[in-house]
Scaffold this motif. Structure first.
Motif, PDB file in Angstrom:
ATOM      1  N   ARG A   1       0.700   6.931  -9.619  1.00  0.00           N
ATOM      2  CA  ARG A   1       1.254   7.748  -8.535  1.00  0.00           C
ATOM      3  C   ARG A   1       1.898   9.015  -9.100  1.00  0.00           C
ATOM      4  O   ARG A   1       1.811  10.087  -8.495  1.00  0.00           O
ATOM      5  CB  ARG A   1       2.273   6.951  -7.712  1.00  0.00           C
TER       6      ARG A   1
ATOM      7  N   THR B   1       0.813  -1.211   0.000  1.00  0.00           N
ATOM      8  CA  THR B   1       0.000   0.000   0.000  1.00  0.00           C
ATOM      9  C   THR B   1       0.850   1.266   0.000  1.00  0.00           C
ATOM     10  O   THR B   1       1.735   1.438   0.844  1.00  0.00           O
ATOM     11  CB  THR B   1      -0.933   0.012   1.222  1.00  0.00           C
ATOM     12  N   ASN B   2       0.593   2.127  -0.976  1.00  0.00           N
ATOM     13  CA  ASN B   2       1.185   3.465  -1.080  1.00  0.00           C
ATOM     14  C   ASN B   2       2.713   3.444  -1.054  1.00  0.00           C
ATOM     15  O   ASN B   2       3.356   4.297  -0.429  1.00  0.00           O
ATOM     16  CB  ASN B   2       0.634   4.370   0.021  1.00  0.00           C
TER      17      ASN B   2
ATOM     18  N   ARG C   1      -1.447  -1.144  -4.156  1.00  0.00           N
ATOM     19  CA  ARG C   1      -2.554  -0.221  -3.916  1.00  0.00           C
ATOM     20  C   ARG C   1      -2.000   1.184  -3.767  1.00  0.00           C
ATOM     21  O   ARG C   1      -1.035   1.426  -3.039  1.00  0.00           O
ATOM     22  CB  ARG C   1      -3.314  -0.626  -2.655  1.00  0.00           C
ATOM     23  N   GLN C   2      -2.606   2.112  -4.471  1.00  0.00           N
ATOM     24  CA  GLN C   2      -2.265   3.514  -4.330  1.00  0.00           C
ATOM     25  C   GLN C   2      -3.521   4.304  -3.977  1.00  0.00           C
ATOM     26  O   GLN C   2      -4.542   4.212  -4.671  1.00  0.00           O
ATOM     27  CB  GLN C   2      -1.660   4.054  -5.628  1.00  0.00           C
ATOM     28  N   ASP C   3      -3.457   5.051  -2.880  1.00  0.00           N
ATOM     29  CA  ASP C   3      -4.557   5.918  -2.443  1.00  0.00           C
ATOM     30  C   ASP C   3      -4.167   7.357  -2.766  1.00  0.00           C
ATOM     31  O   ASP C   3      -3.283   7.933  -2.108  1.00  0.00           O
ATOM     32  CB  ASP C   3      -4.812   5.752  -0.947  1.00  0.00           C
ATOM     33  N   LEU C   4      -4.818   7.939  -3.761  1.00  0.00           N
ATOM     34  CA  LEU C   4      -4.405   9.223  -4.305  1.00  0.00           C
ATOM     35  C   LEU C   4      -5.584  10.181  -4.368  1.00  0.00           C
ATOM     36  O   LEU C   4      -6.722   9.805  -4.052  1.00  0.00           O
ATOM     37  CB  LEU C   4      -3.819   9.015  -5.710  1.00  0.00           C
TER      38      LEU C   4
ATOM     39  N   ARG D   1      -0.512  13.165  -4.986  1.00  0.00           N
ATOM     40  CA  ARG D   1      -0.053  12.377  -3.849  1.00  0.00           C
ATOM     41  C   ARG D   1      -0.413  13.124  -2.562  1.00  0.00           C
ATOM     42  O   ARG D   1       0.008  14.268  -2.374  1.00  0.00           O
ATOM     43  CB  ARG D   1       1.469  12.157  -3.961  1.00  0.00           C
TER      44      ARG D   1
ATOM     45  N   THR E   1      -8.614   5.219  -5.216  1.00  0.00           N
ATOM     46  CA  THR E   1      -7.829   4.038  -4.873  1.00  0.00           C
ATOM     47  C   THR E   1      -7.690   3.171  -6.119  1.00  0.00           C
ATOM     48  O   THR E   1      -8.692   2.798  -6.744  1.00  0.00           O
ATOM     49  CB  THR E   1      -8.494   3.225  -3.756  1.00  0.00           C
TER      50      THR E   1
END
Length: 529
Positions: free
Chosen positions: A133, A21-22, A104-107, A138, A120
């Motif tokens: 990303r 994650t991230n 997983r990228q939470d942006l 970010r 997400t």
């Protein structure tokens, strides 16, 4: 099973082999190399291949047809998918991710906290995680997070092949958007642009309901903080002309125009790199040398140096990098109410002047037309200039009917008093193969004059065919260039070509029905008299 965002993300994580994650860029680069997803250039950029798909697949894009979208989506421009088909597709996509290592990228999308999305992205590929990303915002960098951003989840399964009978798709490739839940499934393509364009599509659907005009354009700021917008299709110079060291860049590709001004949707740039050079586009060229930049389908030589002139894989070679690597960017990726709106075209017919002033009605006409021209050799089978029209300069990403956005632009122009200009970066002295491309120095001088207000009080002539105003003289520019007919060796040939192009404009605009009759486009009857 019906999912909300929390249950969807939890279910995917529970079934995956692992979820990272991230991860930051260095970790993602290392993981992409470890998984043999990429190569490194001599400067540390990430070089990837996208296989059979080197561009978007617009015919494989579908929107769920439900109570929210039934009467609002421009269905002539989008495939329809039933809610039942989407749910089956989503469940099968989740199964396809089972047991895999996921990233997983939470942006965030939207630099204005009042109009922000929490995005997400779940993908099995480290390089796709790095790509998105680079391109979205970010959290904690440059832009404050809103109190309650709208949830978006993108399930990216490039290795999964859809089944048209089971999933309601056209082929085994599908980009499916559920506008009601803001859930996206992307399958059967490695082309990363589908991820970011899906975010655009969601924003372009929802933003007008909040009084925000979504725009596929670049934007920058003048010395006094005044914003300028740059609309244009690929090859017209949108990215090149908006990247100006003297004008901080708000953003490269997608913006919103709210009551408070302009805001960038993204946190990065996705620049075309075909024939890129340090002399012509120094800021973009420098970004391609940055560690962590993603280069799509760019051929490397034996020393792992990019060869931007090699288009053996595709002409649509791209670089994805964070906007903050550029030398001049706008603080917070926002700007005030636009003062200038520029529509860029590359007219390969050699007809349009290098600059023209538009009334608000004319601006909306050219916005809805979205004109440029393909030249011979750019695509297989193209042997002479071909007109290309893309409504709102981004029809594939516009879920609503173009007139919805056109009406909003008209309102924004009249309320703001912004000036509107058409700038042709194409050919003069004849069409492609006969004339020559308008030199970039003249284009920059004309653009600068428009942005600085130097053309506010100069003499203008009214073009008899298109009706817009054209300066008769601009300091530092050959005045002959301003009247395209004078640059042609055969004036009668110019007249025939001009009538041909005007006819293409009118034929294209007929799809807007009754609005076409009152449109301030080319006046064919007047020109024929």
């Amino acid at each position: 099973m019906m999912f909300d965002h929390e249950s969807l993300r939890t279910t995917i994580a529970a079934r995956a082999g692992s979820v990272s994650t991230n991860d930051i860029a260095p970790v993602l680069v290392a993981r992409a190399l470890q998984g043999e997803e990429c190569a490194l250039t001599a400067d540390g950029a990430v070089s990837v291949r996208t296989g059979a798909f080197t561009g978007r697949s617009p015919k494989d894009k579908f929107i769920v047809r439900d109570a929210l979208t039934q009467d609002s989506v421009w269905w002539d421009n989008a495939g329809a998918m039933t809610p039942e088909h989407f749910d089956v597709l989503l469940n099968d996509a989740i199964s396809a991710l089972g047991g895999l290592g996921l990233f997983r990228q939470d942006l965030l999308a939207g630099a204005d906290p009042e109009h922000q999305y929490g995005v997400t992205v779940l993908t099995p590929n480290a390089w796709h995680a790095l790509f998105i990303r680079n391109l979205l915002i970010r959290p904690g960098e440059m832009v404050p997070a809103g109190a309650a951003p709208t949830d978006v989840t993108i399930v990216h399964v490039p290795h999964f092949q859809a089944d048209p009978k089971r999933h309601g798709s056209r082929t085994d490739t599908v980009i499916a958007l559920d506008m009601s839940r803001n859930i996206v499934v992307i399958a059967g393509t490695l082309y990363a642009g589908e991820i970011k364009k899906s975010v655009f599509s969601l924003f372009n659907f929802h933003a007008p309901q909040q009084g925000v005009l979504p725009m596929h354009c670049s934007a920058n700021l003048g010395a006094e903080g005044e914003a300028a917008l740059f609309f244009g299709l690929s090859g017209t110079g949108k990215t090149t002309l908006s990247n100006d060291p003297d004008r901080p860049l708000i953003g490269d590709d997608e913006h919103g125009w709210s009551a408070d001004g302009v805001f960038n949707l993204e946190g990065g740039c996705y620049a075309k790199t075909v024939k890129l050079s340090a002399d012509a586009e120094p800021e973009i060229f420098a970004a391609t040398k940055r560690f962590g930049t993603v280069l799509e389908n760019v051929v490397l030589d034996d020393a792992h140096v990019p060869n931007f002139d090699d288009i053996s894989l595709t002409e649509n070679t791209r670089a994805a990098y964070p906007i903050n690597v550029l030398p001049a960017i706008a603080k917070g990726s926002v700007g005030g109410t636009p003062k200038t709106v520029v529509f860029l075209t590359a007219d390969a017919f050699g007809v349009l002047p290098p600059i023209a002033r538009l009334t608000p009605d004319q601006a909306v006409y050219h916005f809805l037309s979205g004109y440029t021209a393909k030249v011979a050799g750019t695509e297989r089978g193209v042997t002479e200039p071909q007109a290309t029209f893309s409504a709102c300069f981004g029809a594939p990403f516009m879920p609503l009917h173009p007139t919805v956005y056109g009406d909003m632009l008209a309102e924004k122009l009249r309320a703001s008093g912004a000036s509107a200009w058409l700038i042709n970066t194409g050919w003069t002295g004849g069409g492609y193969g006969v004339g020559k491309r308008i030199d970039i120095a003249s284009t920059r001088r004309l653009l600068s004059a428009a942005l600085n207000g130097d053309l506010d009080d100069v003499g203008m002539r009214t073009d008899e065919l298109f009706g817009f105003e054209v300066p008769v003289a601009v300091a530092g520019v050959n005045s002959k260039l301003l009247t395209p007919r004078l640059t042609w060796a055969d004036a009668a040939a110019y007249d025939r070509q001009a009538m041909h192009l005007a006819g293409l404009f009118r034929a294209n605009f007929e799809k807007f029905g009754d609005a076409a009759n009152a449109a301030p486009g080319p006046q064919m009857a007047q020109a024929a008299e």
